[in-house]
Design an enzyme around this catalytic site. Sequence first.
Site, PDB file in Angstrom:
ATOM      1  N   ARG A 141     -12.739  -8.872  -1.620  1.00  0.00           N
ATOM      2  CA  ARG A 141     -11.832  -8.790  -0.497  1.00  0.00           C
ATOM      3  C   ARG A 141     -11.409  -7.428  -0.159  1.00  0.00           C
ATOM      4  O   ARG A 141     -11.145  -6.611  -1.188  1.00  0.00           O
ATOM      5  CB  ARG A 141     -10.963  -9.633  -0.453  1.00  0.00           C
ATOM      6  CG  ARG A 141      -9.904  -9.703   0.768  1.00  0.00           C
ATOM      7  CD  ARG A 141      -8.637  -8.782   0.339  1.00  0.00           C
ATOM      8  NE  ARG A 141      -7.745  -8.642   1.581  1.00  0.00           N
ATOM      9  CZ  ARG A 141      -6.906  -7.667   1.875  1.00  0.00           C
ATOM     10  NH1 ARG A 141      -6.506  -6.813   0.928  1.00  0.00           N
ATOM     11  NH2 ARG A 141      -6.057  -7.619   3.118  1.00  0.00           N
ATOM     12  N   GLY A 188      -9.598  -4.810   2.580  1.00  0.00           N
ATOM     13  CA  GLY A 188      -8.481  -4.734   3.614  1.00  0.00           C
ATOM     14  C   GLY A 188      -8.733  -3.760   4.580  1.00  0.00           C
ATOM     15  O   GLY A 188      -9.728  -3.093   4.677  1.00  0.00           O
ATOM     16  N   THR A 241       0.922  -1.298  -0.016  1.00  0.00           N
ATOM     17  CA  THR A 241      -0.051   0.177  -0.132  1.00  0.00           C
ATOM     18  C   THR A 241       0.964   1.248  -0.004  1.00  0.00           C
ATOM     19  O   THR A 241       1.831   1.155   0.681  1.00  0.00           O
ATOM     20  CB  THR A 241      -0.915  -0.035   1.266  1.00  0.00           C
ATOM     21  OG1 THR A 241      -1.570  -1.166   1.105  1.00  0.00           O
ATOM     22  CG2 THR A 241      -1.593   1.304   1.399  1.00  0.00           C
TER      23      THR A 241
END
Length: 354
Positions: free
Chosen positions: A256, A258, A228
């Site tokens: 998904r 995060g 990231t």
Amino acid sequence: MRGPLLLPIAAFLAVSSACQQPPPPAATDAAPPAESERVAVRPPTPWKAGAIAHGGVGSPPAWADGCRAAVDAALKVLEGGGDPVDAAVAGVVVMEDDPRFNAGTGSAVRLDGKSVQMDASVMRSDGRFGAVAGIERVKNPVKVARAVMDTPHLLLQGDGATRFARTLGMPDYDPTTPERVDRLHKQQIALLGGDVPPEWRSFDWRAHWNSPEPMPAALRADAGAHDTVGVAVRASDGRFGVALSTGGLSLALRGRVGDVPVLGAGLYAGAAGAAAATGIGERIVEAGLAREVQGWLAAGTKAQDAAQRAVDEIKAKGDIGIIVATPRELAAAADRPMAWAARESGSTAWQGPQ
């Protein structure tokens, strides 16, 4: 009648006696407050503007040049009197456009070998927040997250986020790069061989395949890519801004999400400072990590100590890195090598790997 009269008389005597007691002596040479009792004191403005950027835990320190470019872009906005959130966004855009980083162009390709789902978020120290999750086919997800901050909502996801981007005039864009596709295909950890992270060993991913694309004949897992990108800034007027963007993981089911778009998990900005994390998203969400850091800063913890404490709390569960900005400090910590850079306005001195 004597019994009932005794209680009010006794009460009167007790109050009278208390009123005649001398005041307690003034405290002298008092012990300093314990760390848990300290409260951060904000220095008067104007502050010296500053910015700090990270390229994700596990990113090669040699990529710090990309982080320095992001810091320069953020400081340019601050020095022009811009909003701290816009400064953080400007810095993140630089890294989204750098295909080395897992954000924007160069984002991770998912297990189906085709789809790219990205998350991004922004926050200002007055509590304003905006995020997108699972957005596809845009060049700069962080710009969409910034636009969400100006809506009645906090988070847009999936197709709704992508359609919202089109209303902003953002054209269809494929962020896939040959390097990311090659990385997906050449990962040494093969799902078919069962050599996967612990949380996947007991999970029947074949039974829960949810991509619209057929399952590829050979699947490779990207167990180590958590890079990231993030930027945190402090403005001279006493405000903070922070932004994050990520291409997510290859080893993930479709949909998904995060830590990046979760308020208080991947990032947080408040009166005491701003923080932007990187690492295993699920563990960061469980800890509410960035909001925790804000609490430590408000209690008087130094930026570097808060960053290291955050790493210490997560590292036994997975990879973790974080950057922190306070009125006087810019700090970073990680349990693995990490590209990062920081600089104050008007200074030529850089922090971070050279």
